[in-house]
Motif scaffolding. Structure first.
Motif, mmCIF file in Angstrom:
data_model
loop_
_atom_site.group_PDB
_atom_site.id
_atom_site.type_symbol
_atom_site.label_atom_id
_atom_site.label_comp_id
_atom_site.label_asym_id
_atom_site.label_seq_id
_atom_site.Cartn_x
_atom_site.Cartn_y
_atom_site.Cartn_z
ATOM 1 N N ASN A 161 87.852 -13.809 41.777
ATOM 2 C CA ASN A 161 88.991 -15.025 42.391
ATOM 3 C C ASN A 161 88.365 -16.294 42.289
ATOM 4 O OD1 ASN A 161 90.647 -12.801 42.655
ATOM 5 N ND2 ASN A 161 91.097 -13.002 44.880
ATOM 6 N N ASN A 162 86.828 -16.382 42.078
ATOM 7 C CA ASN A 162 86.314 -17.881 42.296
ATOM 8 C C ASN A 162 85.647 -18.334 41.062
ATOM 9 O OD1 ASN A 162 86.461 -18.320 45.267
ATOM 10 N ND2 ASN A 162 85.536 -16.686 45.530
ATOM 11 N N THR A 163 85.752 -19.546 40.900
ATOM 12 C CA THR A 163 85.064 -20.110 39.680
ATOM 13 C C THR A 163 83.460 -20.700 40.004
ATOM 14 O OG1 THR A 163 87.169 -21.001 38.990
ATOM 15 C CG2 THR A 163 85.141 -22.216 38.011
ATOM 16 N N PHE A 164 82.528 -20.649 39.212
ATOM 17 C CA PHE A 164 81.264 -20.701 39.562
ATOM 18 C C PHE A 164 80.692 -21.659 38.794
ATOM 19 C CE2 PHE A 164 82.372 -16.092 40.342
ATOM 20 C CZ PHE A 164 82.216 -16.417 41.744
ATOM 21 N N THR A 165 79.904 -22.781 39.372
ATOM 22 C CA THR A 165 79.306 -23.719 38.567
ATOM 23 C C THR A 165 77.680 -23.462 38.426
ATOM 24 O OG1 THR A 165 80.786 -25.442 39.193
ATOM 25 C CG2 THR A 165 78.767 -26.223 38.470
ATOM 26 N N PHE A 166 77.045 -23.559 37.473
ATOM 27 C CA PHE A 166 75.449 -23.387 37.288
ATOM 28 C C PHE A 166 74.862 -24.693 36.866
ATOM 29 C CE2 PHE A 166 77.725 -19.302 36.662
ATOM 30 C CZ PHE A 166 77.000 -18.647 37.558
ATOM 31 N N THR A 167 73.754 -25.144 37.501
ATOM 32 C CA THR A 167 73.284 -26.425 37.483
ATOM 33 C C THR A 167 71.835 -26.080 36.501
ATOM 34 O OG1 THR A 167 72.112 -26.405 39.734
ATOM 35 C CG2 THR A 167 74.188 -27.317 39.395
ATOM 36 N N SER A 168 71.466 -24.765 36.331
ATOM 37 C CA SER A 168 70.138 -24.711 35.649
ATOM 38 C C SER A 168 70.131 -23.546 34.797
ATOM 39 C CB SER A 168 68.893 -24.913 36.588
ATOM 40 O OG SER A 168 68.893 -23.563 37.242
ATOM 41 N N PRO A 169 69.387 -23.423 33.619
ATOM 42 C CA PRO A 169 69.496 -22.257 32.895
ATOM 43 C C PRO A 169 68.941 -20.797 33.855
ATOM 44 C CG PRO A 169 68.422 -23.864 31.741
ATOM 45 C CD PRO A 169 68.593 -24.513 32.859
ATOM 46 N N SER A 170 67.793 -21.103 34.605
ATOM 47 C CA SER A 170 67.114 -20.204 35.635
ATOM 48 C C SER A 170 68.094 -19.670 36.573
ATOM 49 C CB SER A 170 66.087 -20.716 36.380
ATOM 50 O OG SER A 170 66.377 -21.883 37.052
ATOM 51 N N ASN A 171 69.096 -20.507 37.071
ATOM 52 C CA ASN A 171 70.188 -20.058 38.167
ATOM 53 C C ASN A 171 71.063 -19.071 37.365
ATOM 54 O OD1 ASN A 171 68.658 -21.151 39.994
ATOM 55 N ND2 ASN A 171 70.273 -22.959 40.309
ATOM 56 N N LEU A 172 71.375 -19.491 36.262
ATOM 57 C CA LEU A 172 72.481 -18.913 35.248
ATOM 58 C C LEU A 172 71.907 -17.432 34.861
ATOM 59 C CD1 LEU A 172 74.953 -18.466 33.824
ATOM 60 C CD2 LEU A 172 73.976 -19.836 32.042
#
Length: 482
Positions: A161-172
């Motif tokens: 149900n949530n939307t996610f934001t990734f700020t770096s390739p390693s976190n993704l």
């Protein structure tokens, strides 16, 4: 204020070795292993100080009182014995609510109205705006520790149900640690690509920012990360990590390795059910960056991830030659009849912090939507009609991934007034809100791929399939590409 690139030092595109090494060292699995190793050492030291052996093989006397023996078999908690009992109406410790109501409360508690930044990773506060830092907890995560049933159902609601934001390739890339049964339900993500700059000399750099409408605010100071100057043949001086960072983000979306995946079947991508994606480019100035990406970018966007999205939103891409090439390559990820929307920058990194452009009085965002390869269905229909008449079509259809499915038709749209003009309805963004996205119905011309802004007139209600044939290359493609 005019800005001439010949009067300024432009960065060389290069991945920074120190940042890459730190990302490898801070990978969550390695961090967890280091914590477990430290904990084991502390426990062994505690046992040793109290004369207790941590290995039964080191105990010579079987009657040694220091040998720990577990005599009681712990009761196994199952969903039937423990969790469902807590959810039952007979439990006097909880309100007598129907299970359906408890599930609705759980779903509401696990759903955030704002995107969650960098899940399953340590938050990078430099990549968060002041509003995001001040929000705190957005979901009641404590529900998951209540009982097994709440944990199972709540975890499913959390990732679906949530939307996610990734700020770096390693976190993704680290998101691959989540089970596929949760990742496959995620349909929309956001990538926040913040340009990084490095320099081994103490000098200042400024660059034009396209979203700064005020002439006095057009030039922004570029934040540079200091690096030591080495006497080697390695590339030194002013460097950037921009286009290569886009390649690394896309590379993280490729299928992760799963040892339990059945043989003989292709491995699913990181988000198998992904339908739409938003990419926010931060501090990507016009006429400032050197080209990069090259074949790697094309192979990822136009081959490995080709035709996988229904909608793609891009903000902050430079309005220059290399920015146009980047937009063209990223469009390859969108299916036929899908929609790509472009807009000005949503963020700017200045003053050692990430700022949202929606708070700027000079920020006037405007989404520019366009259909992707919408003319292709018309070209194929035109070829079939010509063959049925026994006439060769004046042109040929180029290679455009004809075997992949198109974006699905959206239901509930208004009735079109055009009869001969080929149109297609899509729900498109009308505001560039960071946290919420409002959409409205727009009618697009399939021949040009652009929204129809004219009022209905019989003289404009026409369609000539010969417009698909390019007079220069004799290839069937959209009129907008001429």
């Amino acid at each position: 204020m005019d800005w001439d690139p010949d009067d300024h030092l432009l960065p060389d595109e290069l991945r920074d070795q120190e940042d890459q090494a730190k990302a490898w060292y801070d990978e969550p699995t390695r961090v967890l292993n280091r914590k477990l190793q430290d904990e084991n050492l502390r426990l062994k030291r505690l046992l040793r100080e109290n004369g207790i052996s941590w290995d039964d093989r080191l105990v010579k006397d079987p009657n040694d009182s220091t040998k720990l023996i577990w005599t009681e078999t712990p009761r196994k908690r199952t969903r039937t014995s423990g969790a469902f009992k807590l959810l039952s109406r007979e439990n006097k410790h909880l309100p007598k609510l129907p299970i359906e109501i408890q599930v609705q409360i759980l779903e509401y508690a696990m759903t955030s109205k704002y995107p969650i930044v960098d899940p399953l990773c340590k938050s990078n506060r430099e990549a968060m705006s002041a509003t995001e830092k001040a929000r705190g907890n957005q979901i009641a995560i404590g529900f998951l520790a209540t009982c097994t049933a709440y944990h199972v159902e709540g975890t499913r609601f959390l990732w679906k149900n949530n939307t996610f934001t990734f700020t770096s390739p390693s976190n993704l890339r680290n998101f691959a640690n989540l089970s596929l049964k949760y990742r496959k339900d995620i349909e929309h993500i956001r990538l926040r690509i913040i340009a990084k700059y490095y320099d081994d000399e103490p000098r200042k750099h400024v660059a034009p920012y396209p979203s700064m409408m005020n002439a006095f605010m057009r030039l922004i100071k570029i934040k540079t990360i200091p690096r030591l100057k080495e006497n080697t043949l390695a590339r030194n001086g002013f460097r950037s990590y921009t286009w290569d960072q886009v390649v690394d983000f896309l590379d993280a979306l490729r299928p992760p390795y799963d040892p339990n995946h059945p043989k003989g079947k292709p491995r699913p991508r990181l988000f198998p059910g992904l339908k739409s994606m938003r990419m926010d480019f931060v501090n990507f100035p016009d006429n400032f960056l050197t080209p990069s990406g090259g074949p790697s970018l094309h192979n990822l966007s136009s081959h490995e991830l080709a035709c996988t999205l229904d909608k793609l939103q891009l903000t902050g891409i430079p309005d220059d030659d290399w920015g146009y090439e980047m937009r063209t390559e990223l469009t390859g990820m969108v299916k036929d009849d899908g929609i790509v929307t472009l807009s000005d920058s949503a963020f700017v990194y200045t003053g050692n912090m990430l700022r949202s452009m929606e708070f700027s009085p000079h920020w006037q965002p405007e989404w520019r939507p366009k259909l992707v390869r919408s003319w292709k269905a018309l070209a194929q229909e035109y070829i079939r009609d010509q063959k049925a008449k026994g006439l060769p079509p004046p042109g040929r259809l180029g290679h455009h991934h004809s075997k992949l499915p198109s974006a699905p038709m959206e239901e509930g749209h208004p009735v079109s007034q055009w009869r001969k003009r080929r149109t297609l309805w899509k729900r498109s963004l009308i505001t560039q809100e960071i946290d919420t996205e409002y959409r409205e119905w727009l009618e697009f011309d399939q021949l040009t791929g652009l929204p129809i802004k004219e009022e209905y007139k019989p003289a404009l209600d026409c369609y000539d399939p010969k417009d698909l044939v390019c007079p220069d290359c004799d290839v069937l493609h959209g009129y907008y590409n001429h």
